[in-house]
Design an enzyme around this catalytic site. Structure first.
Site, PDB file in Angstrom:
ATOM      1  N   ASP A 188     -22.096 -15.854  42.801  1.00  0.00           N
ATOM      2  CA  ASP A 188     -23.006 -16.979  42.612  1.00  0.00           C
ATOM      3  C   ASP A 188     -22.589 -18.142  43.512  1.00  0.00           C
ATOM      4  OD1 ASP A 188     -24.636 -19.037  41.865  1.00  0.00           O
ATOM      5  OD2 ASP A 188     -24.217 -18.898  39.722  1.00  0.00           O
ATOM      6  N   HIS A 193     -22.334 -25.760  42.350  1.00  0.00           N
ATOM      7  CA  HIS A 193     -20.956 -25.573  41.896  1.00  0.00           C
ATOM      8  C   HIS A 193     -19.912 -25.885  42.973  1.00  0.00           C
ATOM      9  CE1 HIS A 193     -22.843 -23.706  38.460  1.00  0.00           C
ATOM     10  NE2 HIS A 193     -23.460 -22.862  39.260  1.00  0.00           N
ATOM     11  N   ILE A 208     -20.284 -28.620  38.904  1.00  0.00           N
ATOM     12  CA  ILE A 208     -19.961 -28.097  37.580  1.00  0.00           C
ATOM     13  C   ILE A 208     -19.475 -26.658  37.691  1.00  0.00           C
ATOM     14  CG2 ILE A 208     -21.617 -29.612  36.440  1.00  0.00           C
ATOM     15  CD1 ILE A 208     -23.517 -27.214  36.205  1.00  0.00           C
ATOM     16  N   GLY A 211     -21.750 -21.451  34.466  1.00  0.00           N
ATOM     17  CA  GLY A 211     -21.831 -21.064  33.066  1.00  0.00           C
ATOM     18  C   GLY A 211     -21.252 -19.683  32.831  1.00  0.00           C
TER      19      GLY A 211
END
Length: 284
Positions: A188, A193, A208, A211
């Site tokens: 990903d 990110h 961030i 997830g």
């Protein structure tokens, strides 16, 4: 282009092929923090090719991009976050394999023009050798900027309820400031990110953590707490994402065990914010 309903339910992807080996298996384990203590002999088999084991949640990255997506989805990808994730295992996750993946959209829910949309997809991973199922992935994407498309507002699967008692066990997992930069190498590469400018454009003060990295850390917690680090005991693992983690924060996983069902939630220790809700692992 807005979400077209019910046409979005016709989106499928079939016949895509993927493969991975020990390098990818170990890199994923490092990406969710395993091996941070080189003297921990229980974690070593996940990051060392001698007697290598695969973390079950590796299933979420080995066929990255396999599901139906792209412009036909009609969503603003800058405003997308992961809503829910479940993996059901039909056999233990292999440390290396060649697979085919087939994906489809199984639900689209309109939460309102100012509340966004939820898109539910399913991806089945099959061993190329014999066509047998390895894992079924069910994920919900929360498209924050795409509500008001006219689809149903109700009907999504109900979340698992955690027990109404103090946690049986709580485990702390520190993340590193560069955790997202390591994890993204497993598939990903969303710049949300990694790129501070993109993160700010999406409404976050800084990049961030993925997830699914937090998802993997909760799977790691169950392995440590109730499986004696035996991945074959995990039959399914599911979560609902509720808030982002910033790399460098400590994730505390609260766990409850009732027979072969492990319930869990996760929170950021420094901010007291719950980041995973309604977690459930089925053991066998």
């Amino acid at each position: 282009m807005p979400i077209a309903y019910p046409e979005i339910l016709d989106l499928k992807s079939e016949g895509q092929t993927f493969a991975w080996g020990d390098r990818e298996t170990m890199l994923y384990a490092l990406g969710i923090g395993l091996g941070s203590d080189p003297m921990n002999e229980q974690e070593l088999p996940f990051v060392y090719e001698s007697g290598l084991k695969a973390v079950p949640s590796l299933a979420t990255v080995v066929a990255w991009g396999a599901g139906p997506g792209g412009p036909k989805m009609g969503i603003n990808y800058l405003m997308v976050v992961h809503g829910e994730q479940k993996v059901e295992f039909h056999k233990p996750m292999p440390t290396e394999a060649a697979i085919t993946a087939e994906g489809r959209i199984i639900g689209a829910y309109d939460k309102g023009a100012d509340k966004g949309a939820v898109i539910v997809s399913e991806t089945i991973l099959r061993d190329q050798k014999d066509g047998s199922k390895i894992a079924t992935l069910t994920g919900a994407t929360f498209a924050r900027g795409d509500g008001g498309f006219g689809g149903p507002s109700e009907g999504a699967p109900e979340p698992h309820k955690v027990p109404d008692r103090p946690a049986d066990l709580s485990l702390d997992f520190p993340t590193q400031p560069n955790q997202a930069l390591i994890y993204r190498l497993s598939g990903d590469r969303n710049p949300l990110h990694s790129d501070p400018r993109i993160a700010k454009a999406a409404g976050f003060p800084r990049p961030i953590l993925h997830g699914l990295c937090t998802y993997g850390i909760t799977c790691r917690a169950v392995l440590q707490a109730y499986c004696d680090f035996d991945p074959a005991r995990v039959k399914s693992h599911q979560v609902r994402f509720s808030s982002p983690v910033f790399p460098g924060e400590t994730i505390t996983v609260d766990l409850w065990k009732d027979g072969d069902v492990v319930s869990f939630e996760a929170r950021v220790k420094e901010r007291g914010v719950t980041v995973i809700r309604n977690g459930k692992t089925q053991l066998g």
